[in-house]
Design an enzyme around this catalytic site. Structure first.
Site, mmCIF file in Angstrom:
data_model
loop_
_atom_site.group_PDB
_atom_site.id
_atom_site.type_symbol
_atom_site.label_atom_id
_atom_site.label_comp_id
_atom_site.label_asym_id
_atom_site.label_seq_id
_atom_site.Cartn_x
_atom_site.Cartn_y
_atom_site.Cartn_z
ATOM 1 C CE LYS A 1 152.402 -4.612 -1.751
ATOM 2 N NZ LYS A 1 153.448 -3.962 -2.584
ATOM 3 C CD GLU B 1 146.202 -2.042 3.313
ATOM 4 O OE1 GLU B 1 145.233 -2.733 3.691
ATOM 5 O OE2 GLU B 1 147.344 -2.515 3.121
ATOM 6 C CB SER C 1 159.980 -6.943 -3.929
ATOM 7 O OG SER C 1 160.270 -5.636 -4.374
HETATM 8 C C1 LIG Z 1 154.425 -3.098 -2.080
HETATM 9 C C2 LIG Z 1 155.744 -3.403 -2.594
HETATM 10 C C3 LIG Z 1 156.892 -3.321 -1.776
HETATM 11 C C4 LIG Z 1 156.862 -2.852 -0.345
HETATM 12 O O1 LIG Z 1 156.101 -3.619 0.523
HETATM 13 P P1 LIG Z 1 156.757 -4.592 1.607
HETATM 14 O O2 LIG Z 1 155.584 -5.007 2.439
HETATM 15 O O3 LIG Z 1 157.766 -3.820 2.386
HETATM 16 O O4 LIG Z 1 157.366 -5.736 0.889
HETATM 17 C C5 LIG Z 1 158.121 -3.671 -2.315
HETATM 18 N N1 LIG Z 1 158.232 -4.056 -3.604
HETATM 19 C C6 LIG Z 1 157.163 -4.131 -4.419
HETATM 20 C C7 LIG Z 1 157.368 -4.574 -5.829
HETATM 21 C C8 LIG Z 1 155.884 -3.806 -3.956
HETATM 22 O O5 LIG Z 1 154.841 -3.880 -4.783
#
Ligand SMILES: *Cc1c(COP(=O)(O)O)cnc(C)c1O
Length: 400
Positions: free
Chosen positions: A89, A111, A377
């Site tokens: 993020k 948000e 992610s």
């Molecule tokens: C917020 C988040 C997501 C989901 O958000 P996307 O916009 O679909 O990437 C996925 N993995 C993690 C670790 C997150 O914090």
């Protein structure tokens, strides 16, 4: 084939900018200025310097040997979990705050659901010395207390939202309401590939650094700059967009996305929007949304707070509809199992969101020399309690 946004802000039938009249001038201003600014040399220099020295990029592309053997492929993990603040993020918030500054904005709003985007926004606001206000559903404020405290420590003001289900979807609506009251001085940092045009394109470009790095890292490691498979989890769609950005039109690359099935995409307890959703308008864009026959938004349900959204970004709605992406629904128990599996096989505790992508591996059939790149992610420190509490779910499959 071209899966990029068109000049009107649409991806096929999805996208656009469905906004209250009071925001027209502000959004138009952003539509006209975002590309000239982010493509300028000055912006690129500042953005890439911050990605390198502050975020810690490039993130490693790690060959996961034991998991490769288990699944009969060549598995590489793109380690977004190693970024500052623990997820992908921050790639987006660093870029958007630079854009906000260049557009002369002085106040930032955002948000947040689980609080990850709120923390990433509060972090860059502290870095830039800018005022930050975060909208968060009152239910989430309670559930995600540590992230609320992190945001406050970083100097942000957190507004609990008490409308609707008091979760992410309501926080988005409240942020848009605030934006309507302060359109001239406020920049809204949107956390995923959603919202009115140009946000889905803006966020995808900010996250595209992920696939930009995958290209040269693969070239170094396997001698070609494309994989056979790309795998990512999908909530709003930003880490998935970043992972696939430079490969969207490359048909040699198969794209598999894992959405949150909850108890099952065909039950009432699910967040599998691409499986379940129908076309509707939510938070400024046309997309697939989970709604009842009267168009009332249905609450999303999943063990993973970061995937808990009843819509999905328009770019992904279009790519799924065109058959470019294969979207799998991964249930809570499968994600828990995936999280334990990566932890015990590679010593990497993934975010429960990322664990959905791991779980997709067991649903695919690979050839031994297939090169598979899977984006982790985020890191799972925030989810340790969830993993421990739900360990039973994983036991059904394996012995951890
Ligand atoms: C917020 C988040 C997501 C989901 O958000 P996307 O916009 O679909 O990437 C996925 N993995 C993690 C670790 C997150 O914090």
């Amino acid at each position: 084939m071209n899966y990029q946004v068109d000049e009107k802000g649409f991806y096929g039938e999805f996208g656009g900018a469905y906004i209250p009249e009071i925001l027209y001038a502000t959004v138009k201003n952003l539509q006209e200025h975002y590309l000239p600014i982010i493509e300028s040399q000055e912006f690129k220099d500042e953005y890439h310097a911050l990605l390198r020295d502050y975020v810690g990029r490039p993130s490693p592309l790690y060959y996961a040997g034991r998991m490769s053997e288990r699944y009969g492929c060549q598995l590489y993990l793109k380690r977004e979990d190693l970024n500052h603040t623990g997820a992908h993020k921050i790639n987006n918030t660093v870029g958007q705050i630079l854009l906000a500054k260049k557009m002369g904005k002085t106040r930032i709003i955002a948000e947040t659901g689980a609080g990850q985007h709120g923390v990433a926004t509060a972090t860059v606001c502290a870095l830039m010395g800018m005022k930050c206000e975060v909208f968060m559903g009152a239910t989430d404020v309670e559930r995600q207390h540590t992230n609320v405290e992190r945001m406050k420590m970083l100097g942000a003001e957190v507004h609990p939202v008490r409308t609707g289900n008091m979760t992410l979807s309501d926080a988005c609506s409240e942020a848009i309401r605030d934006w309507c009251c302060h359109p001239s001085d406020t920049f809204y940092i949107v956390g995923s590939t959603m919202g009115p045009h140009p946000y889905p394109d803006l966020v995808a470009r900010m996250q595209s650094v992920i696939s930009e790095e995958i290209k040269w890292q693969l070239q170094e490691k396997v001698g070609r700059d494309y994989p056979d498979y790309l795998i990512a989890c999908i909530g709003g769609g930003s880490n998935a967009a970043g992972t696939i950005y430079h490969y969207m039109d490359d048909e040699r690359v198969r794209i598999v996305l894992a959405e949150a099935g909850g108890h099952g995409w065909d039950t009432d307890y699910t967040a599998a929007t691409i499986h379940r959703g129908t076309t509707g308008i939510l938070h400024g864009a046309k997309m697939l949304v989970m709604q009842d026959d009267d168009g009332q938004i249905q609450e999303a349900f999943t063990i993973s707070a970061g995937l808990d959204y009843p819509g999905v970004g328009p770019m992904h709605c279009n790519m799924a509809r065109q058959g470019r992406t294969q979207v799998l629904s991964i249930n809570d128990d499968e994600a828990i199992y995936g999280g334990y599996e990566l932890t015990r096989m590679e010593g990497i505790i993934p975010a429960i969101e990322s664990a959905h992508a791991i779980a997709a591996l067991s649903k695919l059939t690979f050839k031994q020399d297939d090169v598979v790149v899977l984006t982790v992610s985020g890191r799972g420190d925030k989810d340790v309690e969830t993993y421990l509490k739900n360990k039973q779910m994983a036991k059904e499959y394996g012995n951890f």
